[in-house]
Write a protein that holds these residues in place. Structure first.
Motif, PDB file in Angstrom:
ATOM      1  N   TYR A   1      -5.975  10.995  16.084  1.00  0.00           N
ATOM      2  CA  TYR A   1      -4.874  11.792  15.444  1.00  0.00           C
ATOM      3  C   TYR A   1      -4.412  10.254  15.133  1.00  0.00           C
ATOM      4  O   TYR A   1      -3.572  10.274  14.498  1.00  0.00           O
ATOM      5  N   ALA A   2      -3.970   8.680  16.268  1.00  0.00           N
ATOM      6  CA  ALA A   2      -3.540   8.061  15.395  1.00  0.00           C
ATOM      7  C   ALA A   2      -3.956   7.665  13.792  1.00  0.00           C
ATOM      8  O   ALA A   2      -3.250   6.680  12.963  1.00  0.00           O
ATOM      9  N   LEU A   3      -5.398   7.776  13.841  1.00  0.00           N
ATOM     10  CA  LEU A   3      -5.691   7.176  12.568  1.00  0.00           C
ATOM     11  C   LEU A   3      -6.182   8.156  11.232  1.00  0.00           C
ATOM     12  O   LEU A   3      -4.936   7.872  10.321  1.00  0.00           O
TER      13      LEU A   3
ATOM     14  N   ALA B   1      -3.709  -0.022  10.249  1.00  0.00           N
ATOM     15  CA  ALA B   1      -4.534   0.082  10.080  1.00  0.00           C
ATOM     16  C   ALA B   1      -4.763   1.283   9.492  1.00  0.00           C
ATOM     17  O   ALA B   1      -5.659   1.228   8.188  1.00  0.00           O
ATOM     18  N   GLY B   2      -4.879   2.589  10.205  1.00  0.00           N
ATOM     19  CA  GLY B   2      -4.890   2.949   8.761  1.00  0.00           C
ATOM     20  C   GLY B   2      -3.848   3.077   7.415  1.00  0.00           C
ATOM     21  O   GLY B   2      -4.482   4.033   6.626  1.00  0.00           O
ATOM     22  N   VAL B   3      -2.806   3.917   7.809  1.00  0.00           N
ATOM     23  CA  VAL B   3      -2.048   2.814   6.877  1.00  0.00           C
ATOM     24  C   VAL B   3      -1.857   2.057   5.384  1.00  0.00           C
ATOM     25  O   VAL B   3      -2.265   2.706   4.479  1.00  0.00           O
ATOM     26  N   LEU B   4      -2.373   0.917   5.803  1.00  0.00           N
ATOM     27  CA  LEU B   4      -3.150   0.052   5.173  1.00  0.00           C
ATOM     28  C   LEU B   4      -4.544   0.532   4.338  1.00  0.00           C
ATOM     29  O   LEU B   4      -4.214   0.407   3.441  1.00  0.00           O
ATOM     30  N   ALA B   5      -5.163   0.475   4.661  1.00  0.00           N
ATOM     31  CA  ALA B   5      -6.382   1.536   4.875  1.00  0.00           C
ATOM     32  C   ALA B   5      -6.198   2.654   3.356  1.00  0.00           C
ATOM     33  O   ALA B   5      -6.677   2.658   2.831  1.00  0.00           O
ATOM     34  N   ALA B   6      -5.377   3.497   4.151  1.00  0.00           N
ATOM     35  CA  ALA B   6      -5.542   4.699   3.243  1.00  0.00           C
ATOM     36  C   ALA B   6      -4.346   4.245   2.323  1.00  0.00           C
ATOM     37  O   ALA B   6      -4.563   5.011   1.368  1.00  0.00           O
ATOM     38  N   SER B   7      -3.954   3.399   2.471  1.00  0.00           N
ATOM     39  CA  SER B   7      -2.151   3.690   0.904  1.00  0.00           C
ATOM     40  C   SER B   7      -3.650   2.556  -0.254  1.00  0.00           C
ATOM     41  O   SER B   7      -3.677   2.910  -1.332  1.00  0.00           O
TER      42      SER B   7
ATOM     43  N   LYS C   1      -2.678  10.071   6.719  1.00  0.00           N
ATOM     44  CA  LYS C   1      -1.736  10.200   5.301  1.00  0.00           C
ATOM     45  C   LYS C   1      -0.762  10.199   4.754  1.00  0.00           C
ATOM     46  O   LYS C   1      -0.375  10.382   3.421  1.00  0.00           O
ATOM     47  N   VAL C   2      -0.211   9.435   5.824  1.00  0.00           N
ATOM     48  CA  VAL C   2       1.146   8.794   4.914  1.00  0.00           C
ATOM     49  C   VAL C   2       0.590   7.169   4.493  1.00  0.00           C
ATOM     50  O   VAL C   2       1.408   7.130   3.142  1.00  0.00           O
TER      51      VAL C   2
END
Length: 105
Positions: free
Chosen positions: A5-7, A70-76, A12-13
């Protein structure tokens, strides 16, 4: 909040973050400056995401905080390179919000 869920919340952000970052970035800035602005924006967005999901107490769970950041950085970064830059939406937003717009003669 669990790790998956955190990832996914961070991803999404991060998917939409380059469009918001493009409002601040200027077309004439060097690529290095743009990269640092994008990384800083991802860090701020990650912290806000963690706080919004679980309140400030959520930061006691370091692994969830790190996974979200990490999810925000990688996805962005991925969404900018693979989606927003190729379809020229992020560069268009940068040009639209440029402070020193070229004057038409």
């Amino acid at each position: 909040m669990n790790l998956l869920y955190a990832l996914t919340t961070g991803a999404k952000v991060g998917l939409l973050l380059p469009l918001l970052t493009a409002v601040v970035q200027q077309p004439g800035w060097p690529a290095r400056v743009k990269k640092w602005v994008a990384v800083a924006a991802a860090g701020v967005a990650g912290v806000v995401t963690v706080a919004a999901e679980g309140g400030w107490a959520q930061f006691h769970y370091a692994h969830l905080t790190v996974v979200t950041l990490a999810g925000v950085l990688a996805a962005s970064q991925a969404s900018y390179v693979l989606l927003w830059k190729p379809i020229k939406l992020a560069p268009w937003i940068e040009a639209l919000t440029a402070r020193n717009k070229p004057q038409q003669g």
